[in-house]
Design a protein around this motif. Sequence first.
Motif, PDB file in Angstrom:
ATOM      1  N   GLU A 126     -61.331  18.723   4.363  1.00 33.00           N
ATOM      2  CA  GLU A 126     -62.368  19.429   5.113  1.00 33.00           C
ATOM      3  C   GLU A 126     -61.927  20.836   5.510  1.00 33.00           C
ATOM      4  O   GLU A 126     -62.731  21.765   5.530  1.00 33.00           O
ATOM      5  CB  GLU A 126     -62.719  18.645   6.388  1.00 33.00           C
ATOM      6  N   TRP A 127     -60.654  20.978   5.865  1.00 32.43           N
ATOM      7  CA  TRP A 127     -60.189  22.243   6.440  1.00 32.43           C
ATOM      8  C   TRP A 127     -59.119  22.912   5.593  1.00 32.43           C
ATOM      9  O   TRP A 127     -58.502  23.885   6.004  1.00 32.43           O
ATOM     10  CB  TRP A 127     -59.694  21.998   7.860  1.00 32.43           C
ATOM     11  N   GLN A 128     -58.859  22.383   4.409  1.00 35.95           N
ATOM     12  CA  GLN A 128     -57.956  23.021   3.453  1.00 35.95           C
ATOM     13  C   GLN A 128     -58.267  22.439   2.081  1.00 35.95           C
ATOM     14  O   GLN A 128     -58.977  21.455   1.972  1.00 35.95           O
ATOM     15  CB  GLN A 128     -56.492  22.803   3.861  1.00 35.95           C
ATOM     16  N   ASP A 129     -57.751  23.057   1.034  1.00 37.38           N
ATOM     17  CA  ASP A 129     -58.195  22.744  -0.326  1.00 37.38           C
ATOM     18  C   ASP A 129     -57.290  21.787  -1.099  1.00 37.38           C
ATOM     19  O   ASP A 129     -57.657  21.346  -2.191  1.00 37.38           O
ATOM     20  CB  ASP A 129     -58.340  24.041  -1.135  1.00 37.38           C
ATOM     21  N   ARG A 130     -56.122  21.484  -0.583  1.00 37.73           N
ATOM     22  CA  ARG A 130     -55.196  20.647  -1.353  1.00 37.73           C
ATOM     23  C   ARG A 130     -55.667  19.195  -1.348  1.00 37.73           C
ATOM     24  O   ARG A 130     -55.908  18.619  -0.281  1.00 37.73           O
ATOM     25  CB  ARG A 130     -53.785  20.719  -0.759  1.00 37.73           C
ATOM     26  N   PRO A 131     -55.801  18.564  -2.519  1.00 38.55           N
ATOM     27  CA  PRO A 131     -56.212  17.155  -2.556  1.00 38.55           C
ATOM     28  C   PRO A 131     -55.120  16.255  -1.991  1.00 38.55           C
ATOM     29  O   PRO A 131     -53.949  16.641  -1.923  1.00 38.55           O
ATOM     30  CB  PRO A 131     -56.453  16.887  -4.043  1.00 38.55           C
ATOM     31  N   ILE A 132     -55.494  15.075  -1.599  1.00 39.19           N
ATOM     32  CA  ILE A 132     -54.543  14.176  -0.947  1.00 39.19           C
ATOM     33  C   ILE A 132     -53.815  13.317  -1.979  1.00 39.19           C
ATOM     34  O   ILE A 132     -54.412  12.810  -2.930  1.00 39.19           O
ATOM     35  CB  ILE A 132     -55.266  13.288   0.095  1.00 39.19           C
ATOM     36  N   THR A 133     -52.518  13.188  -1.802  1.00 37.62           N
ATOM     37  CA  THR A 133     -51.705  12.340  -2.677  1.00 37.62           C
ATOM     38  C   THR A 133     -51.576  10.950  -2.051  1.00 37.62           C
ATOM     39  O   THR A 133     -51.780  10.777  -0.848  1.00 37.62           O
ATOM     40  CB  THR A 133     -50.308  12.939  -2.868  1.00 37.62           C
ATOM     41  N   PRO A 134     -51.239   9.942  -2.847  1.00 34.33           N
ATOM     42  CA  PRO A 134     -51.061   8.607  -2.284  1.00 34.33           C
ATOM     43  C   PRO A 134     -50.033   8.554  -1.157  1.00 34.33           C
ATOM     44  O   PRO A 134     -50.215   7.833  -0.182  1.00 34.33           O
ATOM     45  CB  PRO A 134     -50.615   7.773  -3.485  1.00 34.33           C
ATOM     46  N   SER A 135     -48.946   9.323  -1.278  1.00 30.70           N
ATOM     47  CA  SER A 135     -47.920   9.286  -0.238  1.00 30.70           C
ATOM     48  C   SER A 135     -48.445   9.873   1.070  1.00 30.70           C
ATOM     49  O   SER A 135     -48.164   9.343   2.156  1.00 30.70           O
ATOM     50  CB  SER A 135     -46.674  10.045  -0.691  1.00 30.70           C
TER      51      SER A 135
END
Length: 211
Positions: free
Chosen positions: A19-28
């Motif tokens: 929502e507030w930044q562009d980096r996708p989330i990793t499983p870790s």
Amino acid sequence: MSTSPAADDYLKTIFHHTEWQDRPITPSVLAAKLRVAPSSVTEMVKKLAAAGLTIHEPYRAVRLTESGLARAVTMTRRHRLIETWLVREFGYTWDEVHDEAEVLEHAVSDRMLDKIDDRLGHPDVDPHGDAIPRPDGTIRRPAFVLLGDADTGHEGRVLRVNDADPLLLRAITACGIDVGTSVTVLPDGLGVDGSPVELPEGAAEAVWLTA
């Protein structure tokens, strides 16, 4: 769309991460945010992918499908409306509402949620400044800058404060800072009402200002 509370928590966390930044989330990172074992994340993400709610390839970031995003936005709307309701109608403080809303968001009916929205006057943001999605899923969010990335001398309003750490929320409250507070970025803190304020540790990565 029918999902379990645990699945909803995963979908919301994936959505909130970007929502507030562009980096996708990793499983870790997902495991750390949910405070579960990486193996649990792997198992749940596989289930969500099989249900058509996420896209995931081994060792890559987790992303929401269109259906997953719709569900995440729906549950986010529920959560944030309930947080706002608890603060405005029952006197909760902004550091107390998250856990209560986590329970209630699965319990209230759609009709009751609409009544809450009407009662509150259809608010745009929750107590932490996070945008409340409208019934059609649209979200209004002004241009923003993370405090830690803002230049010295930047003037703006506090737009949003991350609600992940209740202790940090209380410390920020003690500084006289809330959503909507007008501030000036100083070399070692913020200027509030013309006076310098030393921020608690972690605030620079938890406070967003209008750009």
